[in-house]
Design a protein around this motif. Sequence first.
Motif, PDB file in Angstrom:
ATOM      1  N   ALA A  70      29.575 -63.890 -14.619  1.00 16.22           N
ATOM      2  CA  ALA A  70      29.751 -63.312 -15.799  1.00 16.22           C
ATOM      3  C   ALA A  70      28.652 -63.314 -16.968  1.00 16.22           C
ATOM      4  CB  ALA A  70      31.087 -63.688 -16.350  1.00 16.22           C
ATOM      5  N   PHE A  71      28.524 -62.411 -17.833  1.00 16.40           N
ATOM      6  CA  PHE A  71      27.613 -62.288 -18.915  1.00 16.40           C
ATOM      7  C   PHE A  71      28.401 -62.435 -20.056  1.00 16.40           C
ATOM      8  CE2 PHE A  71      25.892 -60.035 -15.179  1.00 16.40           C
ATOM      9  CZ  PHE A  71      24.603 -60.611 -14.807  1.00 16.40           C
ATOM     10  N   ILE A  72      28.244 -63.445 -20.814  1.00 14.34           N
ATOM     11  CA  ILE A  72      29.228 -63.806 -22.134  1.00 14.34           C
ATOM     12  C   ILE A  72      28.358 -63.804 -23.341  1.00 14.34           C
ATOM     13  CG2 ILE A  72      30.897 -65.179 -23.173  1.00 14.34           C
ATOM     14  CD1 ILE A  72      31.324 -66.146 -20.109  1.00 14.34           C
ATOM     15  N   THR A  73      28.718 -63.059 -24.204  1.00  9.78           N
ATOM     16  CA  THR A  73      27.941 -62.875 -25.691  1.00  9.78           C
ATOM     17  C   THR A  73      28.996 -63.590 -26.515  1.00  9.78           C
ATOM     18  OG1 THR A  73      27.128 -60.809 -25.330  1.00  9.78           O
ATOM     19  CG2 THR A  73      27.371 -61.646 -27.578  1.00  9.78           C
ATOM     20  N   VAL A  74      28.549 -64.608 -27.095  1.00 12.43           N
ATOM     21  CA  VAL A  74      29.306 -65.645 -27.892  1.00 12.43           C
ATOM     22  C   VAL A  74      29.155 -65.469 -29.330  1.00 12.43           C
ATOM     23  CG1 VAL A  74      30.068 -68.191 -28.552  1.00 12.43           C
ATOM     24  CG2 VAL A  74      29.018 -67.263 -26.106  1.00 12.43           C
ATOM     25  N   PHE A  75      30.132 -65.310 -30.208  1.00 13.36           N
ATOM     26  CA  PHE A  75      30.090 -65.128 -31.560  1.00 13.36           C
ATOM     27  C   PHE A  75      30.844 -66.371 -32.115  1.00 13.36           C
ATOM     28  CE2 PHE A  75      30.777 -61.298 -29.250  1.00 13.36           C
ATOM     29  CZ  PHE A  75      29.875 -60.510 -30.063  1.00 13.36           C
ATOM     30  N   TYR A  99      20.980 -68.462 -24.063  1.00 17.45           N
ATOM     31  CA  TYR A  99      19.711 -68.248 -25.150  1.00 17.45           C
ATOM     32  C   TYR A  99      20.489 -67.778 -26.386  1.00 17.45           C
ATOM     33  CZ  TYR A  99      17.425 -66.650 -20.724  1.00 17.45           C
ATOM     34  OH  TYR A  99      16.999 -66.865 -19.460  1.00 17.45           O
ATOM     35  N   ARG A 100      19.954 -68.248 -27.419  1.00 16.66           N
ATOM     36  CA  ARG A 100      20.418 -67.850 -28.734  1.00 16.66           C
ATOM     37  C   ARG A 100      19.663 -66.589 -28.911  1.00 16.66           C
ATOM     38  NH1 ARG A 100      20.283 -71.735 -34.186  1.00 16.66           N
ATOM     39  NH2 ARG A 100      21.491 -70.075 -35.313  1.00 16.66           N
ATOM     40  N   ILE A 101      20.568 -65.717 -29.521  1.00 12.03           N
ATOM     41  CA  ILE A 101      20.182 -64.060 -29.594  1.00 12.03           C
ATOM     42  C   ILE A 101      19.973 -63.844 -31.149  1.00 12.03           C
ATOM     43  CG2 ILE A 101      20.549 -63.785 -27.129  1.00 12.03           C
ATOM     44  CD1 ILE A 101      23.134 -62.212 -28.205  1.00 12.03           C
ATOM     45  N   SER A 102      19.364 -62.528 -31.287  1.00 13.37           N
ATOM     46  CA  SER A 102      19.631 -61.728 -32.426  1.00 13.37           C
ATOM     47  C   SER A 102      20.261 -60.701 -32.146  1.00 13.37           C
ATOM     48  CB  SER A 102      18.033 -61.535 -33.126  1.00 13.37           C
ATOM     49  OG  SER A 102      17.459 -60.625 -32.353  1.00 13.37           O
ATOM     50  N   GLY A 103      20.785 -59.901 -33.053  1.00 12.17           N
ATOM     51  CA  GLY A 103      21.606 -58.908 -33.041  1.00 12.17           C
ATOM     52  C   GLY A 103      22.984 -59.069 -32.929  1.00 12.17           C
ATOM     53  N   GLU A 104      23.832 -58.446 -32.119  1.00 11.62           N
ATOM     54  CA  GLU A 104      25.135 -58.650 -31.772  1.00 11.62           C
ATOM     55  C   GLU A 104      25.270 -60.008 -31.023  1.00 11.62           C
ATOM     56  OE1 GLU A 104      29.103 -56.477 -30.173  1.00 11.62           O
ATOM     57  OE2 GLU A 104      27.144 -55.461 -30.058  1.00 11.62           O
ATOM     58  N   GLY A 105      26.162 -60.961 -31.790  1.00 12.19           N
ATOM     59  CA  GLY A 105      26.406 -62.225 -31.425  1.00 12.19           C
ATOM     60  C   GLY A 105      25.397 -63.357 -31.756  1.00 12.19           C
ATOM     61  N   LEU A 126      35.926 -72.083 -24.300  1.00 10.16           N
ATOM     62  CA  LEU A 126      34.795 -71.496 -25.244  1.00 10.16           C
ATOM     63  C   LEU A 126      35.746 -71.120 -26.684  1.00 10.16           C
ATOM     64  CD1 LEU A 126      32.220 -70.554 -25.261  1.00 10.16           C
ATOM     65  CD2 LEU A 126      32.884 -68.471 -24.179  1.00 10.16           C
ATOM     66  N   LEU A 127      37.056 -70.560 -26.870  1.00 12.46           N
ATOM     67  CA  LEU A 127      37.723 -70.189 -27.867  1.00 12.46           C
ATOM     68  C   LEU A 127      37.435 -71.420 -28.944  1.00 12.46           C
ATOM     69  CD1 LEU A 127      40.792 -68.320 -26.487  1.00 12.46           C
ATOM     70  CD2 LEU A 127      38.692 -67.444 -27.881  1.00 12.46           C
ATOM     71  N   TYR A 132      34.306 -64.348 -28.090  1.00 13.75           N
ATOM     72  CA  TYR A 132      33.336 -64.046 -27.096  1.00 13.75           C
ATOM     73  C   TYR A 132      33.509 -62.414 -26.490  1.00 13.75           C
ATOM     74  CZ  TYR A 132      37.291 -65.106 -24.233  1.00 13.75           C
ATOM     75  OH  TYR A 132      38.591 -65.183 -23.618  1.00 13.75           O
ATOM     76  N   ARG A 133      32.593 -61.876 -25.902  1.00 14.67           N
ATOM     77  CA  ARG A 133      32.674 -60.783 -25.137  1.00 14.67           C
ATOM     78  C   ARG A 133      32.061 -60.980 -23.689  1.00 14.67           C
ATOM     79  NH1 ARG A 133      28.990 -56.998 -27.353  1.00 14.67           N
ATOM     80  NH2 ARG A 133      27.649 -57.627 -25.697  1.00 14.67           N
TER      81      ARG A 133
END
Length: 142
Positions: A70-75, A99-105, A126-127, A132-133
């Motif tokens: 799975a590829f998970i974007t974390v908010f 990875y810490r990312i810019s943009g969405e998430g 994770l919750l 997350y997405r």
Amino acid sequence: MSPYLIDDTDYRILQLLIEDSTLSHKDIGAEVHLTGQAVGARIRRMRELEIIEGYTIRWNPLRIGQNMHAFITVFLSTNAAHLPFQNFAKNHSSVAELYRISGEGCYWMRVRTVNQEALAAFLDELLGYGNYRVNLDMGQIK
């Protein structure tokens, strides 16, 4: 001084190691027209310059039962959650990359688990840090 830390021969050695890190210095030397000893010296220099940070292997996670990818974007829910979340992710055996990312998430992670139930349990943990997405691997192209 050149802005580049390596020359064309070093770059070719690096490419050969990226393709197959098990090549002997002698085999690499035959490709780049150097002795095995000279290749070894160049590899040591690239390690000292931190161009080569280490060696790794390619492996098949399916062969050892890691069937969910799975590829998970974390908010994250708050700014205070960053450090606890990072510690959670660094120490969780299912997290292959973070990875810490810019943009969405806030973060992007690659997660491998044995099955859907294990992935669901991971997502429940994770919750505690935010939302997350999830995107599931449907097949690797490259």
